[in-house]
Design a protein around this motif. Structure first.
Motif, PDB file in Angstrom:
ATOM      1  N   ILE A  37      44.564 -17.336 -24.980  1.00  0.00           N
ATOM      2  CA  ILE A  37      43.510 -16.422 -24.553  1.00  0.00           C
ATOM      3  C   ILE A  37      43.216 -15.339 -23.241  1.00  0.00           C
ATOM      4  CG2 ILE A  37      41.370 -14.929 -24.887  1.00  0.00           C
ATOM      5  CD1 ILE A  37      41.689 -16.872 -27.624  1.00  0.00           C
ATOM      6  N   THR A  38      43.674 -14.469 -22.767  1.00  0.00           N
ATOM      7  CA  THR A  38      43.766 -14.401 -21.117  1.00  0.00           C
ATOM      8  C   THR A  38      43.151 -12.835 -21.608  1.00  0.00           C
ATOM      9  OG1 THR A  38      45.092 -14.177 -19.204  1.00  0.00           O
ATOM     10  CG2 THR A  38      46.093 -13.582 -20.771  1.00  0.00           C
ATOM     11  N   ASP A  39      42.832 -12.320 -19.415  1.00  0.00           N
ATOM     12  CA  ASP A  39      41.959 -10.971 -19.152  1.00  0.00           C
ATOM     13  C   ASP A  39      43.294 -11.374 -18.263  1.00  0.00           C
ATOM     14  OD1 ASP A  39      41.007 -12.768 -17.357  1.00  0.00           O
ATOM     15  OD2 ASP A  39      39.593 -11.563 -16.797  1.00  0.00           O
ATOM     16  N   GLY A  40      44.512 -11.181 -18.144  1.00  0.00           N
ATOM     17  CA  GLY A  40      45.012 -10.905 -17.377  1.00  0.00           C
ATOM     18  C   GLY A  40      46.290 -10.807 -16.339  1.00  0.00           C
ATOM     19  N   GLN A  41      46.691 -10.603 -15.414  1.00  0.00           N
ATOM     20  CA  GLN A  41      47.976 -11.702 -14.729  1.00  0.00           C
ATOM     21  C   GLN A  41      47.933 -12.963 -14.260  1.00  0.00           C
ATOM     22  OE1 GLN A  41      50.562  -9.392 -16.373  1.00  0.00           O
ATOM     23  NE2 GLN A  41      49.369  -7.957 -17.346  1.00  0.00           N
ATOM     24  N   ASN A  42      49.867 -12.629 -14.464  1.00  0.00           N
ATOM     25  CA  ASN A  42      49.734 -14.303 -14.063  1.00  0.00           C
ATOM     26  C   ASN A  42      50.589 -13.756 -12.549  1.00  0.00           C
ATOM     27  OD1 ASN A  42      51.607 -13.769 -15.741  1.00  0.00           O
ATOM     28  ND2 ASN A  42      52.190 -15.946 -15.241  1.00  0.00           N
ATOM     29  N   SER A  43      50.398 -15.285 -11.771  1.00  0.00           N
ATOM     30  CA  SER A  43      51.567 -15.016 -11.257  1.00  0.00           C
ATOM     31  C   SER A  43      52.404 -16.362 -11.184  1.00  0.00           C
ATOM     32  CB  SER A  43      50.314 -15.576  -9.581  1.00  0.00           C
ATOM     33  OG  SER A  43      49.944 -16.440  -9.803  1.00  0.00           O
ATOM     34  N   ASP A  44      52.812 -16.812 -12.844  1.00  0.00           N
ATOM     35  CA  ASP A  44      54.248 -17.655 -12.004  1.00  0.00           C
ATOM     36  C   ASP A  44      54.794 -16.902 -13.460  1.00  0.00           C
ATOM     37  OD1 ASP A  44      52.410 -17.895 -14.364  1.00  0.00           O
ATOM     38  OD2 ASP A  44      52.580 -19.686 -14.252  1.00  0.00           O
ATOM     39  N   LYS A  45      55.330 -15.716 -13.382  1.00  0.00           N
ATOM     40  CA  LYS A  45      55.941 -14.952 -14.205  1.00  0.00           C
ATOM     41  C   LYS A  45      57.205 -15.466 -14.643  1.00  0.00           C
ATOM     42  CE  LYS A  45      53.898 -10.790 -14.013  1.00  0.00           C
ATOM     43  NZ  LYS A  45      52.863 -11.021 -13.431  1.00  0.00           N
ATOM     44  N   THR A  46      57.875 -15.850 -13.814  1.00  0.00           N
ATOM     45  CA  THR A  46      59.526 -16.487 -13.897  1.00  0.00           C
ATOM     46  C   THR A  46      59.376 -17.898 -14.639  1.00  0.00           C
ATOM     47  OG1 THR A  46      60.749 -15.215 -12.260  1.00  0.00           O
ATOM     48  CG2 THR A  46      62.021 -17.619 -12.510  1.00  0.00           C
ATOM     49  N   LYS A  47      58.650 -18.807 -14.485  1.00  0.00           N
ATOM     50  CA  LYS A  47      58.029 -20.442 -14.893  1.00  0.00           C
ATOM     51  C   LYS A  47      57.799 -20.015 -16.324  1.00  0.00           C
ATOM     52  CE  LYS A  47      57.231 -22.894 -10.548  1.00  0.00           C
ATOM     53  NZ  LYS A  47      56.587 -23.881  -9.891  1.00  0.00           N
ATOM     54  N   THR A  48      56.930 -19.541 -16.391  1.00  0.00           N
ATOM     55  CA  THR A  48      56.144 -19.052 -17.882  1.00  0.00           C
ATOM     56  C   THR A  48      57.399 -18.258 -18.736  1.00  0.00           C
ATOM     57  OG1 THR A  48      54.173 -18.269 -16.882  1.00  0.00           O
ATOM     58  CG2 THR A  48      55.096 -17.541 -18.635  1.00  0.00           C
ATOM     59  N   LYS A  49      58.326 -17.464 -18.337  1.00  0.00           N
ATOM     60  CA  LYS A  49      59.375 -17.253 -19.266  1.00  0.00           C
ATOM     61  C   LYS A  49      60.168 -18.221 -19.591  1.00  0.00           C
ATOM     62  CE  LYS A  49      60.270 -12.907 -16.591  1.00  0.00           C
ATOM     63  NZ  LYS A  49      61.373 -11.910 -16.316  1.00  0.00           N
TER      64      LYS A  49
END
Length: 188
Positions: A101-113
């Motif tokens: 659960i989150t309310d916003g965007q993250n700053s680590d998109k590449t690592k998340t993918k």
């Protein structure tokens, strides 16, 4: 559960406690001991004590607001907590169903993918839930991410969780999970 700075108001107003109370019954059906493992995350993460019948109705205040974990109220990064969840469940004989659960965007998109692709090799399903009025473009893209061994994620958005019935919430939470569960058992 996201605990970044933008979530502070939702914690203090009781919205996050309400979310927890609404998802906890699902955990009691999934877990043989009726507990819900809990992580919170922002720029870092903390694994907290489990949510159980004896504490679910006061959990947010007692375990988060009163204790002020180190990961509280920072910027939002998904990968560190995802990597910890993966390391916890990757060799489990029982599939893991993660409600993220989150309310916003993250700053680590590449690592998340990369983390989601890695998780697709293990019995871990990610149900991403966006709360609030963000666009959630990245989470929508994660739901369709290429390169995974199996489709191991779903996303939906709730602008106002308080206006959604339990039946609708559970239908949305379990929308793709049964198909994933059948697929992993077919391939094992």
């Amino acid at each position: 559960m996201d605990i970044s700075g933008s979530m502070r108001k939702l914690y203090k107003s009781g919205v996050v406690q309400n979310i927890l109370e609404r998802i906890y019954p699902l955990a009691t059906k999934f877990d043989d001991d009726g507990s819900l493992d809990m992580w919170i995350f922002s720029h870092s993460f903390n694994k907290l004590s489990a949510v159980v019948e004896e504490n679910f109705d006061t959990y947010i205040e007692a375990e988060i607001l009163n204790k002020k974990p180190s990961s509280s109220w920072g910027r939002t990064e998904y990968a560190p907590v995802m990597e910890d969840v993966i390391s916890t469940y990757k060799y489990s004989k029982i599939p893991a169903y993660v409600i993220f659960i989150t309310d916003g965007q993250n700053s680590d998109k590449t690592k998340t993918k990369q983390a989601l692709i890695e998780a697709s090799n293990y019995p871990i399903f990610w149900q991403y839930v966006g709360i609030g009025f963000e666009e959630f473009e990245f989470l929508k893209r994660l739901d369709e991410l290429k390169g995974r061994a199996i489709d191991n994620a779903n996303f939906f958005q709730l602008n106002d969780i308080m206006s959604v019935s339990d039946e609708e919430l559970y239908n949305r939470l379990l929308n793709e999970f049964p198909d994933w569960y059948k697929e992993i058992h077919k391939n094992s």
